[in-house]
Write a protein that holds these residues in place. Structure first.
Motif, PDB file in Angstrom:
ATOM      1  N   ILE A   1       0.832  -1.201   0.000  1.00  0.00           N
ATOM      2  CA  ILE A   1       0.000   0.000   0.000  1.00  0.00           C
ATOM      3  C   ILE A   1       0.869   1.254   0.000  1.00  0.00           C
ATOM      4  CG2 ILE A   1      -1.670   1.313   1.383  1.00  0.00           C
ATOM      5  CD1 ILE A   1      -2.820  -1.318   2.314  1.00  0.00           C
ATOM      6  N   GLY A   2       2.089   1.122   0.500  1.00  0.00           N
ATOM      7  CA  GLY A   2       2.983   2.267   0.569  1.00  0.00           C
ATOM      8  C   GLY A   2       3.255   2.721   1.983  1.00  0.00           C
ATOM      9  N   LEU A   3       2.942   1.873   2.946  1.00  0.00           N
ATOM     10  CA  LEU A   3       3.179   2.185   4.351  1.00  0.00           C
ATOM     11  C   LEU A   3       4.332   1.341   4.867  1.00  0.00           C
ATOM     12  CD1 LEU A   3      -0.508   2.128   5.620  1.00  0.00           C
ATOM     13  CD2 LEU A   3       0.866   4.134   5.148  1.00  0.00           C
ATOM     14  N   VAL A   4       5.176   1.950   5.657  1.00  0.00           N
ATOM     15  CA  VAL A   4       6.273   1.204   6.258  1.00  0.00           C
ATOM     16  C   VAL A   4       5.742   0.520   7.509  1.00  0.00           C
ATOM     17  CG1 VAL A   4       8.542   1.387   7.317  1.00  0.00           C
ATOM     18  CG2 VAL A   4       7.957   2.818   5.374  1.00  0.00           C
ATOM     19  N   PRO A   5       5.867  -0.807   7.574  1.00  0.00           N
ATOM     20  CA  PRO A   5       5.315  -1.521   8.736  1.00  0.00           C
ATOM     21  C   PRO A   5       6.202  -1.376   9.967  1.00  0.00           C
ATOM     22  CG  PRO A   5       6.286  -3.070   7.191  1.00  0.00           C
ATOM     23  CD  PRO A   5       6.390  -1.720   6.571  1.00  0.00           C
ATOM     24  N   ASN A   6       5.965  -0.330  10.752  1.00  0.00           N
ATOM     25  CA  ASN A   6       6.667  -0.152  12.013  1.00  0.00           C
ATOM     26  C   ASN A   6       5.643   0.053  13.117  1.00  0.00           C
ATOM     27  OD1 ASN A   6       5.810   2.461  11.569  1.00  0.00           O
ATOM     28  ND2 ASN A   6       7.816   3.256  11.047  1.00  0.00           N
TER      29      ASN A   6
ATOM     30  N   GLU B   1       5.700  19.658 -12.214  1.00  0.00           N
ATOM     31  CA  GLU B   1       6.981  19.816 -11.528  1.00  0.00           C
ATOM     32  C   GLU B   1       6.812  19.643 -10.020  1.00  0.00           C
ATOM     33  OE1 GLU B   1       5.789  22.253 -13.625  1.00  0.00           O
ATOM     34  OE2 GLU B   1       6.946  21.671 -15.388  1.00  0.00           O
ATOM     35  N   GLU B   2       5.754  20.227  -9.481  1.00  0.00           N
ATOM     36  CA  GLU B   2       5.493  20.086  -8.050  1.00  0.00           C
ATOM     37  C   GLU B   2       5.154  18.644  -7.702  1.00  0.00           C
ATOM     38  OE1 GLU B   2       2.375  22.922  -7.674  1.00  0.00           O
ATOM     39  OE2 GLU B   2       3.739  24.568  -7.196  1.00  0.00           O
ATOM     40  N   ARG B   3       4.439  17.957  -8.591  1.00  0.00           N
ATOM     41  CA  ARG B   3       4.127  16.546  -8.356  1.00  0.00           C
ATOM     42  C   ARG B   3       5.399  15.711  -8.298  1.00  0.00           C
ATOM     43  NH1 ARG B   3      -1.070  15.386 -12.308  1.00  0.00           N
ATOM     44  NH2 ARG B   3      -2.502  16.727 -11.161  1.00  0.00           N
ATOM     45  N   ALA B   4       6.331  15.995  -9.194  1.00  0.00           N
ATOM     46  CA  ALA B   4       7.591  15.247  -9.197  1.00  0.00           C
ATOM     47  C   ALA B   4       8.357  15.464  -7.898  1.00  0.00           C
ATOM     48  CB  ALA B   4       8.443  15.659 -10.390  1.00  0.00           C
ATOM     49  N   SER B   5       8.374  16.693  -7.408  1.00  0.00           N
ATOM     50  CA  SER B   5       9.090  16.953  -6.150  1.00  0.00           C
ATOM     51  C   SER B   5       8.371  16.296  -4.969  1.00  0.00           C
ATOM     52  CB  SER B   5       9.250  18.450  -5.925  1.00  0.00           C
ATOM     53  OG  SER B   5       8.001  19.064  -5.702  1.00  0.00           O
ATOM     54  N   ILE B   6       7.037  16.284  -4.978  1.00  0.00           N
ATOM     55  CA  ILE B   6       6.281  15.626  -3.912  1.00  0.00           C
ATOM     56  C   ILE B   6       6.529  14.129  -3.935  1.00  0.00           C
ATOM     57  CG2 ILE B   6       3.946  15.058  -3.114  1.00  0.00           C
ATOM     58  CD1 ILE B   6       3.108  17.864  -4.058  1.00  0.00           C
ATOM     59  N   GLU B   7       6.533  13.536  -5.135  1.00  0.00           N
ATOM     60  CA  GLU B   7       6.791  12.097  -5.249  1.00  0.00           C
ATOM     61  C   GLU B   7       8.202  11.751  -4.781  1.00  0.00           C
ATOM     62  OE1 GLU B   7       5.956  11.233  -9.299  1.00  0.00           O
ATOM     63  OE2 GLU B   7       3.790  11.287  -9.012  1.00  0.00           O
ATOM     64  N   LYS B   8       9.164  12.593  -5.126  1.00  0.00           N
ATOM     65  CA  LYS B   8      10.540  12.362  -4.690  1.00  0.00           C
ATOM     66  C   LYS B   8      10.646  12.460  -3.170  1.00  0.00           C
ATOM     67  CE  LYS B   8      15.247  13.996  -5.381  1.00  0.00           C
ATOM     68  NZ  LYS B   8      16.098  14.994  -6.028  1.00  0.00           N
ATOM     69  N   GLU B   9       9.999  13.455  -2.605  1.00  0.00           N
ATOM     70  CA  GLU B   9      10.008  13.635  -1.152  1.00  0.00           C
ATOM     71  C   GLU B   9       9.370  12.439  -0.446  1.00  0.00           C
ATOM     72  OE1 GLU B   9       7.526  16.540   1.737  1.00  0.00           O
ATOM     73  OE2 GLU B   9       8.573  17.508   0.075  1.00  0.00           O
ATOM     74  N   MET B  10       8.248  11.957  -0.973  1.00  0.00           N
ATOM     75  CA  MET B  10       7.572  10.811  -0.374  1.00  0.00           C
ATOM     76  C   MET B  10       8.428   9.550  -0.490  1.00  0.00           C
ATOM     77  SD  MET B  10       3.640  11.534  -1.556  1.00  0.00           S
ATOM     78  CE  MET B  10       3.061   9.952  -1.043  1.00  0.00           C
TER      79      MET B  10
ATOM     80  N   ARG C   1      13.687   6.128   3.992  1.00  0.00           N
ATOM     81  CA  ARG C   1      14.269   6.381   5.317  1.00  0.00           C
ATOM     82  C   ARG C   1      13.543   5.584   6.391  1.00  0.00           C
ATOM     83  NH1 ARG C   1      15.167  12.877   5.070  1.00  0.00           N
ATOM     84  NH2 ARG C   1      17.040  12.824   3.779  1.00  0.00           N
ATOM     85  N   SER C   2      12.234   5.563   6.329  1.00  0.00           N
ATOM     86  CA  SER C   2      11.456   4.796   7.295  1.00  0.00           C
ATOM     87  C   SER C   2      11.745   3.312   7.174  1.00  0.00           C
ATOM     88  CB  SER C   2       9.959   5.040   7.092  1.00  0.00           C
ATOM     89  OG  SER C   2       9.646   6.380   7.279  1.00  0.00           O
ATOM     90  N   TRP C   3      11.873   2.846   5.943  1.00  0.00           N
ATOM     91  CA  TRP C   3      12.176   1.434   5.735  1.00  0.00           C
ATOM     92  C   TRP C   3      13.555   1.087   6.284  1.00  0.00           C
ATOM     93  CZ3 TRP C   3      15.730  -1.343   2.719  1.00  0.00           C
ATOM     94  CH2 TRP C   3      15.472  -2.714   2.630  1.00  0.00           C
TER      95      TRP C   3
END
Length: 110
Positions: free
Chosen positions: A11-16, A79-88, A94-96
């Protein structure tokens, strides 16, 4: 437990621990809302109507907080979508990595 972790990862969630706490709160809130709705339908008591509002608030708050990035992504340019996707993606990785290091730390302690 591994199936739940894989489902959350897909789903895109890190299981912690934090993810399990939020998912648990949302599930309990939804189930309590369902139970209060059934009791309201059976008894027509105003108490259960008030309880529906109270017990559904945590699930609503969690779902609204989780959809903030989706709304931000929808209303932005390419362009903003690309930066948001990169940030996510960076945040997810990092969480993983943090979850993997915690998992390795606990296996070394045993």
């Amino acid at each position: 437990m591994e199936k739940v972790r894989r489902l959350l990862w897909n789903i895109g969630l890190v299981p912690n621990k934090e993810t399990f706490i939020f998912v648990g709160i949302a599930l309990v809130s939804c189930l309590a809302t369902l139970v209060c709705g059934i009791l309201l339908a059976i008894t027509h008591d105003l108490l259960f109507g008030s309880l529906i509002v109270l017990v559904s608030l945590p699930a609503f708050i969690i779902s609204f907080g989780g959809s903030y990035r989706l709304m931000n992504w929808t209303l932005s340019s390419k362009e903003e979508r690309a930066s948001i996707e990169k940030e996510m993606t960076v945040q997810l990785l990092r969480s993983w990595n943090q979850a993997q290091s915690e998992k390795e730390d606990t296996s070394e302690r045993e």
